[in-house]
Each structure stands twice: as structure tokens, then as C-alpha cells.
Design an enzyme around this catalytic site. Structure first.
Site, short mmCIF file in Angstrom:
data_model
loop_
_atom_site.label_atom_id
_atom_site.label_comp_id
_atom_site.label_asym_id
_atom_site.label_seq_id
_atom_site.Cartn_x
_atom_site.Cartn_y
_atom_site.Cartn_z
N GLN A 254 113.12 -11.90 39.99
CA GLN A 254 112.96 -12.88 38.91
C GLN A 254 111.53 -12.91 38.37
OE1 GLN A 254 113.27 -13.81 42.12
NE2 GLN A 254 111.52 -15.13 42.54
N HIS B 42 121.68 -33.68 44.43
CA HIS B 42 120.38 -34.13 44.93
C HIS B 42 119.21 -33.37 44.34
CE1 HIS B 42 122.87 -35.83 48.41
NE2 HIS B 42 122.40 -36.85 47.71
N ASP C 61 113.09 -6.80 45.59
CA ASP C 61 113.12 -8.20 46.02
C ASP C 61 112.36 -9.07 45.02
OD1 ASP C 61 113.88 -10.27 47.69
OD2 ASP C 61 112.21 -10.01 49.10
N GLU C 62 112.70 -10.33 44.96
CA GLU C 62 112.02 -11.30 44.08
C GLU C 62 111.98 -10.80 42.63
OE1 GLU C 62 111.26 -14.23 45.05
OE2 GLU C 62 111.01 -14.11 47.22
N CYS D 144 121.60 -29.47 46.88
CA CYS D 144 122.87 -29.38 46.16
C CYS D 144 122.65 -29.92 44.75
CB CYS D 144 123.96 -30.17 46.90
SG CYS D 144 123.74 -31.96 46.81
N CYS E 128 121.76 -28.19 51.68
CA CYS E 128 120.95 -29.27 51.10
C CYS E 128 120.34 -30.12 52.21
CB CYS E 128 121.83 -30.15 50.21
SG CYS E 128 120.93 -31.58 49.53
N CYS F 30 122.02 -34.18 53.92
CA CYS F 30 123.24 -34.12 53.11
C CYS F 30 124.20 -33.06 53.63
CB CYS F 30 122.86 -33.86 51.65
SG CYS F 30 124.18 -33.22 50.62
N SER G 130 119.44 -19.83 45.48
CA SER G 130 118.24 -20.68 45.56
C SER G 130 117.31 -20.14 46.65
CB SER G 130 118.65 -22.11 45.90
OG SER G 130 119.20 -22.15 47.21
N MET G 131 116.17 -20.81 46.82
CA MET G 131 115.32 -20.48 47.96
C MET G 131 116.05 -20.87 49.25
SD MET G 131 111.50 -21.55 46.63
CE MET G 131 110.64 -21.14 48.15
ZN ZN Z 1 122.79 -32.82 48.71
#
Ligand code: ZN
Length: 199
Positions: A86, A187, A83-84, A184, A140, A149, A11-12
Site C-alpha cells: 500500500q 468500534h 510486502d506493505e 471491528c 477487535c 469486544c 487491517s493491521m
Molecule cells: Zn469491536
């Protein structure tokens, strides 16, 4: 690294670029020539470099499409770092396969999922071709009664004016404040996302 194609996916805010920079500096320390590329679309940092959130950086060539990587390729390049990835067009698959055929090692970093938690562009095919994959996670930062979290975040939450972005919200929203946060799976919220179809 002994493997030929290595992916860094997450993820970021997971530290993907930082891991990429570490692999680049290891190869350069060993006396190998490395060329670094990034999509020209990525304008967060300086045009001619990639940078991690923790401050490391390396010069990089911005390219407008995947085939420009071949145009810019130097004959003595040992490893290509992207890089990047995607954000690249589907042609990146053949470009990577070409580089591997030429006995050039390839390492890339990219977002495996978009903000809707759907596979991002060429990532599924690229990851399937990898000899090795690192899956760094972020933390998260969903606020629960004044505390975050803290679980491992594998997803990128898009917020528009502080609320979870809708599945169908356009990528560019004039006049709205927009940000991304690490979340996560519990969330990560995408209002309006279609449910999985079972028959
Ligand atoms: Zn979370």
C-alpha cells in the site's frame, strides 16, 4: 498456487505478512526462485528482511520506488513477493502488470484501508487485478467493561494519546504518543470524518 496474481489484504495485526511468508516458503520448498521486496519506508523491522508478529522472517530487498523492483529482478525469478504494497507509488500497477506479462507470479500483502477507513494508495486497483484474494482479519480489542469486544476486526484504529485520531490529524505528530489497534467496524472511530454525500 496456480493463480498468477494473488493479494493478501486486511487491517493491521491480521497476520498478512505471516501469510505472505507461508506462500514464499511453499514456493521455495518446491524449488522455485522467489524475490521479496518491500518499500524502504517500512523501517519497523530490520532493513533487509520482512518479519511477522509471530516471529517468522525472510530476507527482502528494500526499494525506494516501484521501478526498482524491475532493476533488481533476476532472470530466474519464478515469483515476486511484495510486502506493505500500500505504500508504493502508482507505478506499482504497471510494474505488477509487467511482471505478469513476463510470466512471473506475483503475490502481495497490504493494508486495504488507511486509519480513516479509506482505500489505501494503489490497493483498489491491485485488488481488482487479482486472480485470488485472501482477506485475513484481526480481533477487535475495544475494551467493553473490562473485556475485549472479540469481533472480527477489518479496520485499523489510530489512537493519539489514547483517543481516536481525528480525520485531519497529521500523520506525524511531534510529542504525542501514538498507536494502532485492530477494530471491528462498530468500534472504529474517526472523529471529523465527512459523511457520505447523497446528492
Ligand atoms: Zn469491536
Amino acid at each position: 498456487m496456480t493463480e498468477k496474481l494473488k493479494g493478501i489484504a486486511g487491517s493491521m495485526f491480521a497476520g498478512k505478512t505471516e501469510m505472505l511468508l507461508k506462500e514464499i516458503s511453499r514456493a521455495e520448498y518446491a524449488g522455485k526462485k522467489v524475490q521479496v521486496f518491500k518499500p524502504a519506508i517500512d523501517t519497523r523491522w530490520e532493513a533487509g528482511s520482512i518479519s511477522s508478529h509471530s516471529g517468522g522472517s525472510h530476507e527482502a530487498t528494500p526499494v525506494n520506488n516501484s521501478y526498482e523492483i524491475i532493476e533488481y529482478l533476476n532472470p530466474d525469478t519464478y515469483m515476486v513477493a511484495i510486502d506493505e504494497i500500500q505504500f508504493f507509488d502508482a507505478g506499482i500497477i504497471d510494474v505488477v502488470r509487467f511482471l505478469l506479462e513476463e510470466d512471473i507470479r506475483v503475490i502481495f500483502a497490504g493494508l486495504s484501508l488507511d486509519f480513516r477507513a479509506e482505500p489505501f494508495g494503489p490497493m483498489p486497483e491491485l485488488l481488482a487485478l487479482c486472480d485470488d484474494i485472501d482477506r485475513p482479519t484481526a480481533i477487535c480489542n475495544q475494551n467493553i467493561d473490562g473485556q475485549i469486544c472479540g469481533e472480527e476486526a477489518t479496520r485499523t484504529q489510530r489512537l493519539i494519546n489514547g483517543r481516536p485520531a481525528n480525520y485531519d490529524d497529521p500523520i506525524v505528530l511531534i510529542g504525542a504518543s501514538q498507536e494502532y489497534q485492530a477494530r471491528c467496524p462498530n468500534h472504529h472511530k474517526v472523529p471529523g470524518k465527512p459523511q457520505p454525500k447523497i446528492k
